[in-house]
Design a protein around this motif. Sequence first.
Motif, PDB file in Angstrom:
ATOM      1  N   GLU A 521      41.566  90.440   8.176  1.00 25.28           N
ATOM      2  CA  GLU A 521      40.669  90.978   7.152  1.00 25.28           C
ATOM      3  C   GLU A 521      40.091  92.332   7.531  1.00 25.28           C
ATOM      4  OE1 GLU A 521      36.522  89.813   4.786  1.00 25.28           O
ATOM      5  OE2 GLU A 521      37.326  88.492   6.339  1.00 25.28           O
ATOM      6  N   GLU A 522      39.632  92.465   8.771  1.00 30.92           N
ATOM      7  CA  GLU A 522      39.009  93.704   9.228  1.00 30.92           C
ATOM      8  C   GLU A 522      39.438  93.978  10.668  1.00 30.92           C
ATOM      9  OE1 GLU A 522      34.702  94.396   7.794  1.00 30.92           O
ATOM     10  OE2 GLU A 522      34.809  92.231   8.192  1.00 30.92           O
ATOM     11  N   ILE A 523      39.174  95.208  11.114  1.00 26.36           N
ATOM     12  CA  ILE A 523      39.419  95.543  12.511  1.00 26.36           C
ATOM     13  C   ILE A 523      38.238  96.344  13.030  1.00 26.36           C
ATOM     14  CG2 ILE A 523      40.747  97.647  11.982  1.00 26.36           C
ATOM     15  CD1 ILE A 523      42.546  96.827  14.437  1.00 26.36           C
ATOM     16  N   ASP A 524      37.700  95.913  14.160  1.00 31.36           N
ATOM     17  CA  ASP A 524      36.534  96.558  14.758  1.00 31.36           C
ATOM     18  C   ASP A 524      36.993  97.451  15.900  1.00 31.36           C
ATOM     19  OD1 ASP A 524      33.886  97.195  15.240  1.00 31.36           O
ATOM     20  OD2 ASP A 524      33.568  95.494  16.586  1.00 31.36           O
ATOM     21  N   ALA A 525      36.530  98.695  15.905  1.00 33.04           N
ATOM     22  CA  ALA A 525      36.862  99.629  16.973  1.00 33.04           C
ATOM     23  C   ALA A 525      35.739  99.643  18.009  1.00 33.04           C
ATOM     24  CB  ALA A 525      37.073 101.027  16.407  1.00 33.04           C
ATOM     25  N   LEU A 526      36.105  99.515  19.260  1.00 41.77           N
ATOM     26  CA  LEU A 526      35.127  99.524  20.344  1.00 41.77           C
ATOM     27  C   LEU A 526      35.095 100.902  20.999  1.00 41.77           C
ATOM     28  CD1 LEU A 526      35.856  96.097  22.094  1.00 41.77           C
ATOM     29  CD2 LEU A 526      34.555  96.557  20.005  1.00 41.77           C
ATOM     30  N   GLN A 527      33.898 101.296  21.419  1.00 44.67           N
ATOM     31  CA  GLN A 527      33.769 102.491  22.245  1.00 44.67           C
ATOM     32  C   GLN A 527      34.465 102.249  23.587  1.00 44.67           C
ATOM     33  OE1 GLN A 527      32.448 105.264  21.190  1.00 44.67           O
ATOM     34  NE2 GLN A 527      31.293 104.621  19.373  1.00 44.67           N
ATOM     35  N   ASP A 528      34.815 103.329  24.278  1.00 48.47           N
ATOM     36  CA  ASP A 528      35.502 103.166  25.557  1.00 48.47           C
ATOM     37  C   ASP A 528      34.692 102.324  26.537  1.00 48.47           C
ATOM     38  OD1 ASP A 528      37.651 104.618  24.688  1.00 48.47           O
ATOM     39  OD2 ASP A 528      37.087 106.477  25.697  1.00 48.47           O
ATOM     40  N   ARG A 529      33.371 102.405  26.436  1.00 52.20           N
ATOM     41  CA  ARG A 529      32.525 101.659  27.376  1.00 52.20           C
ATOM     42  C   ARG A 529      32.386 100.190  27.006  1.00 52.20           C
ATOM     43  NH1 ARG A 529      29.094 104.273  23.849  1.00 52.20           N
ATOM     44  NH2 ARG A 529      27.596 102.921  22.779  1.00 52.20           N
ATOM     45  N   GLU A 530      32.754  99.836  25.774  1.00 53.72           N
ATOM     46  CA  GLU A 530      32.526  98.484  25.277  1.00 53.72           C
ATOM     47  C   GLU A 530      33.660  97.537  25.650  1.00 53.72           C
ATOM     48  OE1 GLU A 530      30.113  98.341  21.254  1.00 53.72           O
ATOM     49  OE2 GLU A 530      31.838  99.686  21.031  1.00 53.72           O
ATOM     50  N   ARG A 531      33.313  96.272  25.785  1.00 54.28           N
ATOM     51  CA  ARG A 531      34.284  95.218  26.013  1.00 54.28           C
ATOM     52  C   ARG A 531      33.921  94.009  25.163  1.00 54.28           C
ATOM     53  NH1 ARG A 531      36.300  98.937  27.986  1.00 54.28           N
ATOM     54  NH2 ARG A 531      37.378  99.165  30.006  1.00 54.28           N
ATOM     55  N   ASN A 532      34.934  93.265  24.727  1.00 48.19           N
ATOM     56  CA  ASN A 532      34.729  91.937  24.180  1.00 48.19           C
ATOM     57  C   ASN A 532      35.458  90.988  25.122  1.00 48.19           C
ATOM     58  OD1 ASN A 532      34.478  89.588  22.371  1.00 48.19           O
ATOM     59  ND2 ASN A 532      34.001  91.104  20.783  1.00 48.19           N
ATOM     60  N   GLY A 533      35.662  89.760  24.690  1.00 50.37           N
ATOM     61  CA  GLY A 533      36.321  88.831  25.581  1.00 50.37           C
ATOM     62  C   GLY A 533      37.026  87.727  24.833  1.00 50.37           C
ATOM     63  N   LEU A 534      37.872  87.017  25.571  1.00 51.33           N
ATOM     64  CA  LEU A 534      38.620  85.880  25.046  1.00 51.33           C
ATOM     65  C   LEU A 534      38.222  84.637  25.819  1.00 51.33           C
ATOM     66  CD1 LEU A 534      41.107  84.556  23.502  1.00 51.33           C
ATOM     67  CD2 LEU A 534      42.440  85.190  25.537  1.00 51.33           C
ATOM     68  N   SER A 535      37.850  83.603  25.102  1.00 50.96           N
ATOM     69  CA  SER A 535      37.610  82.301  25.707  1.00 50.96           C
ATOM     70  C   SER A 535      38.694  81.354  25.222  1.00 50.96           C
ATOM     71  CB  SER A 535      36.231  81.760  25.308  1.00 50.96           C
ATOM     72  OG  SER A 535      36.035  80.463  25.836  1.00 50.96           O
ATOM     73  N   LEU A 536      39.506  80.872  26.144  1.00 53.50           N
ATOM     74  CA  LEU A 536      40.627  80.011  25.775  1.00 53.50           C
ATOM     75  C   LEU A 536      40.150  78.606  25.462  1.00 53.50           C
ATOM     76  CD1 LEU A 536      42.935  81.561  28.416  1.00 53.50           C
ATOM     77  CD2 LEU A 536      43.564  81.370  26.005  1.00 53.50           C
ATOM     78  N   ILE A 537      40.743  78.027  24.440  1.00 48.71           N
ATOM     79  CA  ILE A 537      40.367  76.693  23.990  1.00 48.71           C
ATOM     80  C   ILE A 537      40.987  75.663  24.929  1.00 48.71           C
ATOM     81  CG2 ILE A 537      40.623  75.014  22.111  1.00 48.71           C
ATOM     82  CD1 ILE A 537      40.595  77.410  20.178  1.00 48.71           C
ATOM     83  N   GLU A 538      40.170  74.732  25.365  1.00 43.01           N
ATOM     84  CA  GLU A 538      40.620  73.719  26.312  1.00 43.01           C
ATOM     85  C   GLU A 538      41.755  72.895  25.704  1.00 43.01           C
ATOM     86  OE1 GLU A 538      38.771  70.008  28.934  1.00 43.01           O
ATOM     87  OE2 GLU A 538      37.452  71.340  27.776  1.00 43.01           O
ATOM     88  N   GLY A 539      42.796  72.662  26.520  1.00 41.94           N
ATOM     89  CA  GLY A 539      43.919  71.856  26.077  1.00 41.94           C
ATOM     90  C   GLY A 539      44.894  72.564  25.173  1.00 41.94           C
ATOM     91  N   ASN A 540      44.865  73.918  25.143  1.00 37.33           N
ATOM     92  CA  ASN A 540      45.789  74.654  24.269  1.00 37.33           C
ATOM     93  C   ASN A 540      47.237  74.469  24.744  1.00 37.33           C
ATOM     94  OD1 ASN A 540      46.683  77.157  25.967  1.00 37.33           O
ATOM     95  ND2 ASN A 540      44.454  77.040  26.256  1.00 37.33           N
ATOM     96  N   PRO A 541      48.206  74.614  23.840  1.00 37.27           N
ATOM     97  CA  PRO A 541      49.604  74.313  24.163  1.00 37.27           C
ATOM     98  C   PRO A 541      50.201  75.139  25.299  1.00 37.27           C
ATOM     99  CG  PRO A 541      49.312  74.486  21.782  1.00 37.27           C
ATOM    100  CD  PRO A 541      48.030  74.935  22.404  1.00 37.27           C
ATOM    101  N   LEU A 542      49.630  76.299  25.583  1.00 40.34           N
ATOM    102  CA  LEU A 542      50.150  77.110  26.679  1.00 40.34           C
ATOM    103  C   LEU A 542      49.591  76.697  28.030  1.00 40.34           C
ATOM    104  CD1 LEU A 542      50.236  80.735  25.184  1.00 40.34           C
ATOM    105  CD2 LEU A 542      52.175  79.235  25.694  1.00 40.34           C
ATOM    106  N   GLY A 543      48.585  75.851  28.008  1.00 39.22           N
ATOM    107  CA  GLY A 543      47.998  75.409  29.263  1.00 39.22           C
ATOM    108  C   GLY A 543      47.166  76.469  29.955  1.00 39.22           C
ATOM    109  N   LEU A 544      46.718  77.486  29.217  1.00 42.35           N
ATOM    110  CA  LEU A 544      45.894  78.550  29.794  1.00 42.35           C
ATOM    111  C   LEU A 544      44.426  78.172  29.710  1.00 42.35           C
ATOM    112  CD1 LEU A 544      47.692  81.658  28.238  1.00 42.35           C
ATOM    113  CD2 LEU A 544      47.988  80.721  30.541  1.00 42.35           C
ATOM    114  N   SER A 545      43.645  78.726  30.620  1.00 42.47           N
ATOM    115  CA  SER A 545      42.212  78.433  30.622  1.00 42.47           C
ATOM    116  C   SER A 545      41.439  79.644  31.111  1.00 42.47           C
ATOM    117  CB  SER A 545      41.910  77.223  31.515  1.00 42.47           C
ATOM    118  OG  SER A 545      42.290  77.492  32.862  1.00 42.47           O
TER     119      SER A 545
END
Length: 688
Positions: A521-545
């Motif tokens: 729907e939308e795309i947010d642009a971050l400043q070079d200094r900014e960061r977001n993050g990813l939290s992986l869902i427990e038990g996902n099919p790839l086995g990542l955490s």
Amino acid sequence: MTILKAPVSPKLPVLMHGADYNPDQWLHDPAVLEEDIRLMKLAGCNVMAIGIFSWAALEPSEGEFRFEWLDQVLERFRLNGIYAWLATPSGARPAWLAEGYPEVLRVGPNRVRNLYAGRHNHCFTSPVYREKVAMINSKLAERYATHPAVVGWHISNEYGGECHCDLCQEAFRSWLKRQYGTLDALNLAWWTSFWAHTYTDWKQIESPAPHGERMVHGLNLDWRRFVTEQTVAFCKHEIDAVKWANPDLPVTTNMYTLETLDYRKFAAILDVISWDAYPDWHSEPDNVKVASTFAFMHDMFRSMLRKPFLLMESTPSMTNWQAVSKLKKPGMHRLSSLQAIAHGSDSVQYFQWRKSRGSSEKLHGAVVDHAGHEHTRVFKDVAELGGTLADLSEVAGSLTPSETAILFDWENRWAVKDAKGPRNAGLHYEETVHDHHRAFWNQGIPVDVIGSEDDFSPYKLIVAPMLYLCREETGRKLESFVERGGTLVVTYWSGIVDEHDLCHLGGFPGPLRKTLGIWAEEIDALQDRERNGLSLIEGNPLGLSGRYQSRELCELIHLEGAEALGCYTDDFYAERPALTVNSLGQGKAYYLATRFEGDFLLEFYRAVTAQAGVTRVLDTELPAGVTAQQRTDGSSDFIFLMNFGDKAAEVALDGRAYVDLENGEPVEAVVPLPVNGIRVLKRDASPN
């Protein structure tokens, strides 16, 4: 068992080793040629690229041809077992040609005709230039096409640039008429109703200019397409002027910069792909980023014809034009040269053989320095490599089968760079592509770099980073690829525009929406200094955490059949999907809604390749900074272990039997690699 061999030339079916050779700069000193022959043999060189900028020496005045000096060079080559890639000299025209026919000189975007200067300062549309080039090329072909020392044609040199003269403007308008048929169709495709820029006559259309039109993105894109097609047509014009004399003699043209031309369009008219590589080694604490970036480039050029290419230029020491032109540290010349071989090159060629005494490249690296003898560190490095390449001659012609491909299109690159959007400070398209490629490089997984027009069927996994320009046809091909069991990975900023740079209507990612099972729907642009993050869902099919950082761009997406594997950690869109997978037919399609750092990409692709059944060169974990690449002839696999890290490393092999290809001795279960170290191993070919 199928034998996978495609030698570049039956005349020289070994690894080629040589350089750009410019004897026309030394015609005043015949002793130089005799010494050069001695030194070439001493360095283990078996082929030279000759005549690249020799037009003035071959035709010093209009219609006056002098071939005696070239006769002598090629005869000495023949007598000494040295071959030549004989060049057509169109890369730089003689002064008499520019003086007598000023129309051959280029006109810049500012509509000012250039003075006589430089290289490729000529108009590819000019009938006069085409006539003169065809004449000198035909003379060379008539005289040398069957010469026993000539291994192939080196067409021109590093084609590039563009001309905006009246001839090119008319040719551009004619090209547009063929593409669109009517002005109404062109106006709609370019969306010229914006700012009331509707064209009512073909003659109103001009190429992009700094003092004219630059904001009609469809115009910009079509101009770049036209420049590529005009350059390819000129290259074919050159090829036709030499190929008639010996159709079996292969042709190539050395490619270099990505900026102006879609090099894939040349593949249809060339027998061999070649390119010029100049990495800035030692510019960072370790060489991993530089090495993986140039591994991507090698993979891309190899993939154009899916057979061995030629490293036509590299430097044996330093350049004279990089911001900081550093020397190669001990071991780096061998490592960097064999890296090209590992990724599919059948040659290591240098610019240049002997240093020029004057002008702009007099301080550029060369095999023979101004000292004029073999008693230099660089010459010894080159000679040692010559011996190594002779020992590895079994590799010549072998192929690099890949189960993984990265989609990299020039048209997409042009459109991304032209887009006025969320991050005009930089979308970093190439860097993003390289980040994804590096994740495979770190694991020792061979990768092809393909275009959207290529065949997708050979691959188990296709990665499409920032596929901003996505045609409906490309969307259907990727959808079919997934339905038939393939694994697809797509990132943010994909499926935004079509081939005319018009936004897809009905929701992004346009033609990929069904395949990915999401709506962006939308795309947010971050400043070079900014960061977001990813939290992986427990038990996902790839086995990542765990949690991982993201930066630059964050898309806000809705699930339309896809499953969320992880969510954003921050900002007002925290807990919304950032990583998804969609099952379609027999395959899966992953979507990365934000730009992830390399640590996540490595873990992600470890899981995805395992799930997709993609095999690594070695079934073992590689130390940081070490990569493994493979070539095969169907009977034997040739494994290249390379250490680009800043510390010595050890590689534990995978239990199969290996021998050292250079000496034929068995290899222990653990292979030590010093800094800048490389080992080339041989094993029985992997079962099909």
